[in-house]
Write an enzyme that holds these catalytic residues in place. Structure first.
Site, mmCIF file in Angstrom:
data_model
loop_
_atom_site.group_PDB
_atom_site.id
_atom_site.type_symbol
_atom_site.label_atom_id
_atom_site.label_comp_id
_atom_site.label_asym_id
_atom_site.label_seq_id
_atom_site.Cartn_x
_atom_site.Cartn_y
_atom_site.Cartn_z
ATOM 1 N N ASP A 24 0.819 -1.205 0.000
ATOM 2 C CA ASP A 24 0.000 0.000 0.000
ATOM 3 C C ASP A 24 0.855 1.259 0.000
ATOM 4 O O ASP A 24 0.437 2.302 0.495
ATOM 5 C CB ASP A 24 -0.907 0.001 1.244
ATOM 6 C CG ASP A 24 -0.105 -0.046 2.545
ATOM 7 O OD1 ASP A 24 0.994 -0.637 2.555
ATOM 8 O OD2 ASP A 24 -0.579 0.506 3.562
ATOM 9 N N LYS A 136 -6.427 -0.048 6.781
ATOM 10 C CA LYS A 136 -5.237 0.235 7.601
ATOM 11 C C LYS A 136 -5.052 1.731 7.776
ATOM 12 O O LYS A 136 -5.274 2.501 6.839
ATOM 13 C CB LYS A 136 -3.990 -0.339 6.925
ATOM 14 C CG LYS A 136 -2.720 -0.142 7.757
ATOM 15 C CD LYS A 136 -1.449 -0.393 6.968
ATOM 16 C CE LYS A 136 -0.847 0.927 6.521
ATOM 17 N NZ LYS A 136 0.497 0.750 5.917
ATOM 18 N N GLU A 177 -2.451 0.800 13.370
ATOM 19 C CA GLU A 177 -0.981 0.706 13.306
ATOM 20 C C GLU A 177 -0.314 1.924 13.947
ATOM 21 O O GLU A 177 -0.153 2.955 13.305
ATOM 22 C CB GLU A 177 -0.527 0.594 11.844
ATOM 23 C CG GLU A 177 1.003 0.489 11.715
ATOM 24 C CD GLU A 177 1.501 0.457 10.274
ATOM 25 O OE1 GLU A 177 0.714 0.748 9.353
ATOM 26 O OE2 GLU A 177 2.685 0.162 10.083
ATOM 27 N N LYS A 219 -1.553 -3.694 14.262
ATOM 28 C CA LYS A 219 -0.300 -3.804 13.515
ATOM 29 C C LYS A 219 0.750 -3.071 14.341
ATOM 30 O O LYS A 219 0.694 -1.847 14.484
ATOM 31 C CB LYS A 219 -0.441 -3.189 12.124
ATOM 32 C CG LYS A 219 0.857 -3.213 11.319
ATOM 33 C CD LYS A 219 0.601 -3.087 9.825
ATOM 34 C CE LYS A 219 1.904 -2.982 9.056
ATOM 35 N NZ LYS A 219 1.712 -3.186 7.612
ATOM 36 N N GLY A 262 9.410 -2.228 9.142
ATOM 37 C CA GLY A 262 9.942 -0.948 9.606
ATOM 38 C C GLY A 262 11.380 -0.620 9.244
ATOM 39 O O GLY A 262 11.974 0.250 9.874
HETATM 40 P P1 13P Z 1 7.179 -2.074 6.310
HETATM 41 O O1 13P Z 1 7.057 -3.545 6.640
HETATM 42 O O2 13P Z 1 8.037 -1.808 5.107
HETATM 43 O O3 13P Z 1 7.504 -1.243 7.495
HETATM 44 O O4 13P Z 1 5.726 -1.611 5.817
HETATM 45 C C1 13P Z 1 4.627 -2.046 6.480
HETATM 46 C C2 13P Z 1 3.570 -1.023 6.429
HETATM 47 O O5 13P Z 1 2.520 -1.242 5.871
HETATM 48 C C3 13P Z 1 3.792 0.258 7.091
HETATM 49 O O6 13P Z 1 2.586 0.945 7.179
#
Ligand code: 13P
Length: 336
Positions: A24, A136, A177, A219, A262
């Site tokens: 996304d 999300k 998240e 998340k 991350g």
């Molecule tokens: P990363 O796993 O690259 O951190 O991305 C996950 C994500 O959707 C962050 O919002």
């Protein structure tokens, strides 16, 4: 979607041995990822790249759902089949990123607050029409001198709670998240404290806003040493600290927790998840919702020959899904 259906979707997202692929990336982020590997950022390239990922044969064995971006949920394969249809046929639940990005928090230099609540009800209803079953929203918490402020934490968790309530009103499972960034030279203890304070604020806000936790997925970021900290915690310490932090702040009624990667290496993201699950059982399934740690190897290969490496890149993303699916069961073995 009824409350029972939302609970069923949330449980399916964290089914044993399965996790989520996050594809996304916003327009700005995907441009950055393409720039890094020399792929011109055009709508057709973005479409072709997402087609490569979503149609990878066997992906659904370890992938329960994929998070799409606004542009992507409206796109189709080269053959004209909408991505959401391809996903449903494969048994992959369509999800959608609905926040509009983290912006500077006025009055708090260096801190961010995520925007996107205005008009969100109408946008959510449209995404439901387009086939999304979960959503999300990412909040960003930065660690630094005198940061994060409680204002930053509480503004972000308040927005997450309002978003989550709107999602459930629309019949979408909210994935909440609150990402504590790994940027900085702080130690793992500081990350623990900030993550715990953030999660406590989040669950208090969700409670205040009548969000049904049975139909919500967290998340989370892992509890890690800052990227520039001279002393890097090892796999065992990351796993133990993350579990302890989650147990102290996340209600057991939640159907599942998935992690973001991350900026961790592929190997670290998988090893950390595996170690946490080896320490189980825990009150909730612990799985993955990785973006970079699912995609970066496949993106690098695809970028070298967009058509010629299409199938080989698909194999790589399926291998990453398998490794992380095994890690979600605590059954992943590092190949020497
Ligand atoms: P990363 O796993 O690259 O951190 O991305 C996950 C994500 O959707 C962050 O919002």
């Amino acid at each position: 979607m009824s409350i029972d259906q939302m609970e069923a979707v949330a449980q399916a997202m964290v089914a044993p041995g399965k996790g989520i692929i996050a594809i996304d990336e916003s327009s700005g982020t995907i441009k950055k990822r393409f720039d890094a590997v020399g792929v011109p950022d055009s709508e057709e390239h973005r479409r072709a790249y997402r087609e490569m990922l979503l149609t990878a044969p066997g992906l659904a064995e370890h992938i329960s759902g994929a998070i799409l971006y606004d542009e992507t949920i409206r796109q189709s394969t080269k053959a004209g089949v909408p991505f959401t249809q391809v996903m449903k046929d494969a048994g992959i639940i369509p999800g959608i990123k609905v926040d509009l990005g983290a912006k500077p928090l006025a009055g708090f230099p260096g801190e961010l607050v995520t925007e996107g609540l205005d008009g969100l009800r109408a946008r959510l209803n449209e995404y439901v029409e387009l086939g999304a079953e979960f959503a999300k929203w990412r909040a960003v918490i930065t660690i630094g001198d005198d940061m994060p402020s409680s204002t930053c934490i509480d503004s972000n968790t308040h927005a997450l709670a309002r978003y989550a309530a709107l999602c459930q009103e629309a019949g979408l499972v909210p994935m909440v998240e609150p990402e504590v960034l790994m940027d900085g030279d702080h130690d793992i203890g500081t990350c623990y404290e900030v993550t715990e304070a953030t999660l406590r604020s989040l669950f208090a806000a969700l409670y205040e806003h009548n969000v049904m936790l049975e139909g919500t997925i967290l998340k989370a970021s892992m509890v890690l040493s800052g990227k520039d900290c001279p002393e890097q915690a090892d796999t065992a310490e990351v796993a133990e600290s993350t579990i302890l932090c989650l147990k102290s702040a996340v209600p057991a009624v939640l159907p599942g927790i998935v992690f973001l990667s991350g900026g961790q290496s592929d190997a670290d993201a998988t090893a950390h998840l595996n170690e946490m699950n080896r320490l189980g059982p825990h009150p909730w399934p612990l799985s993955f919702s990785y973006g970079r740690a699912m995609q970066q190897a496949a993106l690098h290969l695809w970028a070298q020959d967009l058509e010629g490496n299409f199938a080989a890149a698909q194999k790589i993303v399926v291998e990453r899904a398998r490794d992380n699916g095994l890690a979600a069961l605590g059954q992943w073995k590092k190949v020497a």
